[in-house]
Structure formats: structure tokens, C-alpha cells
Write an enzyme that holds these catalytic residues in place. Sequence first.
Site, PDB file in Angstrom:
ATOM      1  N   ASP A  55       0.953  -0.873  -0.203  1.00 19.42           N
ATOM      2  CA  ASP A  55       0.062  -0.051  -0.013  1.00 19.42           C
ATOM      3  C   ASP A  55       1.450   1.117  -0.664  1.00 19.42           C
ATOM      4  OD1 ASP A  55      -2.026   1.572  -0.188  1.00 19.42           O
ATOM      5  OD2 ASP A  55      -2.281   2.051   2.421  1.00 19.42           O
TER       6      ASP A  55
ATOM      7  N   ASP B  28      -0.077   5.267   1.236  1.00 11.48           N
ATOM      8  CA  ASP B  28      -0.472   5.788   2.461  1.00 11.48           C
ATOM      9  C   ASP B  28      -0.005   5.149   3.862  1.00 11.48           C
ATOM     10  OD1 ASP B  28      -0.162   7.799   0.876  1.00 11.48           O
ATOM     11  OD2 ASP B  28      -2.332   7.972   0.221  1.00 11.48           O
TER      12      ASP B  28
ATOM     13  N   ASP C 151       0.647   9.538   6.390  1.00 13.58           N
ATOM     14  CA  ASP C 151      -1.052   9.143   5.713  1.00 13.58           C
ATOM     15  C   ASP C 151      -1.855  10.531   6.152  1.00 13.58           C
ATOM     16  OD1 ASP C 151      -3.099   8.276   4.480  1.00 13.58           O
ATOM     17  OD2 ASP C 151      -3.465   6.631   5.921  1.00 13.58           O
TER      18      ASP C 151
ATOM     19  N   THR D  60      -2.722   0.889  -4.591  1.00 17.60           N
ATOM     20  CA  THR D  60      -3.472   2.312  -3.691  1.00 17.60           C
ATOM     21  C   THR D  60      -4.520   3.028  -3.864  1.00 17.60           C
ATOM     22  OG1 THR D  60      -2.480   4.372  -2.460  1.00 17.60           O
ATOM     23  CG2 THR D  60      -1.563   4.164  -4.773  1.00 17.60           C
TER      24      THR D  60
ATOM     25  N   CYS E  49      -6.402   2.932  -7.476  1.00 16.70           N
ATOM     26  CA  CYS E  49      -8.188   3.637  -7.982  1.00 16.70           C
ATOM     27  C   CYS E  49      -8.090   4.445  -7.385  1.00 16.70           C
ATOM     28  CB  CYS E  49      -8.495   2.550  -7.209  1.00 16.70           C
ATOM     29  SG  CYS E  49     -10.867   2.887  -6.972  1.00 16.70           S
TER      30      CYS E  49
ATOM     31  N   CYS F 290     -17.267   0.203  -8.481  1.00 16.02           N
ATOM     32  CA  CYS F 290     -15.436  -0.389  -9.267  1.00 16.02           C
ATOM     33  C   CYS F 290     -15.219  -2.005  -8.462  1.00 16.02           C
ATOM     34  CB  CYS F 290     -14.394   0.577  -9.047  1.00 16.02           C
ATOM     35  SG  CYS F 290     -14.004   1.371  -7.877  1.00 16.02           S
TER      36      CYS F 290
ATOM     37  N   CYS G 100     -11.872  -2.006  -8.489  1.00 19.07           N
ATOM     38  CA  CYS G 100     -10.581  -1.585  -7.859  1.00 19.07           C
ATOM     39  C   CYS G 100     -10.244  -1.543  -6.347  1.00 19.07           C
ATOM     40  CB  CYS G 100     -10.134  -1.301  -9.444  1.00 19.07           C
ATOM     41  SG  CYS G 100     -10.842   0.061  -9.530  1.00 19.07           S
TER      42      CYS G 100
ATOM     43  N   ASP H  68      -1.593  -1.407   5.485  1.00 23.60           N
ATOM     44  CA  ASP H  68      -2.588  -0.500   6.924  1.00 23.60           C
ATOM     45  C   ASP H  68      -3.260  -0.314   7.308  1.00 23.60           C
ATOM     46  OD1 ASP H  68      -2.889   1.499   5.706  1.00 23.60           O
ATOM     47  OD2 ASP H  68      -2.331   3.312   6.657  1.00 23.60           O
TER      48      ASP H  68
ATOM     49  N   ARG I 237      -8.334  -3.374   4.889  1.00 25.48           N
ATOM     50  CA  ARG I 237      -9.264  -3.875   3.921  1.00 25.48           C
ATOM     51  C   ARG I 237      -7.929  -3.928   2.277  1.00 25.48           C
ATOM     52  NH1 ARG I 237     -10.431   2.964   2.803  1.00 25.48           N
ATOM     53  NH2 ARG I 237      -8.862   3.115   2.652  1.00 25.48           N
TER      54      ARG I 237
END
Length: 179
Positions: free
Chosen positions: A7, A9, A15, A50, A89, A97, A99, A127, A130
Site C-alpha cells: 500500500d 499512504d 498518511d 493504492t 484506484c 468499481c 478496484c 496499514d 482493506r
Amino acid sequence: MKLIILDRDGVINHDSDEYVKSVDEWIPLPGSLEAIARLCKAGWTVAVATNQSGIARGYFDLATLGAMHQKLDDLLAPLGGKIDRIEFCPHGPDVDCDCRKPLPGMFRNLVAHYGLPDLQGVPVVGDSLRDLEAGLALHATPYLVRTGKGERTLAKGGLPAGTLVMDDLAAVADDLLSR
């Protein structure tokens, strides 16, 4: 192929609940770029998946996202690191969607790009829950880092069985390179 999917951020860079909206706001986490470089030097292929709903929300545009990723490339190059592929995405949470994580569309794109049957044994580092769920849909190995939203994710509980919890990306690299 030794592939790892990160990932962005909260794993590679700081982040923000207000979104990372500019190149100036894109600030690498301590040790993250060095960790990517160490993985690359050891023969790993590093990819990124991401969610970037800030585009749909109008906080930044595709050119700004490209400039953030160029900054990442520019900072990695002198260290001997490289991101081989970035999937993102651009959709908001209300768009239908496949993605946007936790759905596995970006991961399916990576599987197709690299000609893999699935992500069996591929570390997916995130982190948030999901991030991990998207990789698990294709049998990846989940790694949760405590950086970014990682501590909040850990406090909520409910992590998938077998999730490896690490302090940061440098600790993930240490773990993978010690095997």
C-alpha cells in the site's frame, strides 16, 4: 519471481486523514525508501496498489498523482530501489468499481501483469484491514504495519488469520530478507 505488493499512504509515506494532496505533502516514512531499496537489491520486485479517492473527491488530479509517484521514483533511484508497477484506484467509495480495496481488482491487474496464477505466498503490506483483505482474495500473505493507520487497525482487532504484524516497512524487509 519474488514479488511484494505495498500500500502507499501509511506504508511508504506519511498518511493524512485530510489526504495527501500535493507533492510537498508526500513525505516518505523514516526507513521506508531504504527498505524498498534493500528488497530490490535482494532481487524482489516491488509493486504498489493504492486507493486514491482524493482524485474523485477533487482534492488533486492525475497529474499531481503522477508527480507524487515521480518523487517516489526520484528518491528511490539513488538508493538502488525502484517501484516496478503502481496500480491505483481513482474512484470514490460510492462508485461501483472492482478496484477499490478491499475489492481485489488492482491485485488481479498485478497478477495478470506478472503472469501469475494468484498471489500465493506474495507478501501484501498495508496499514488497514482493506489492504489485507484485497490481497487475501488472491491468497497473498498479509503483513500489517503499525505505521499510518496500522495502530488503529490493530486496536480494532479482527485481523485475518496468519497476519504478520510489523512495526514498519523496514521491519517487513528485515523479516523477508532473513528467510
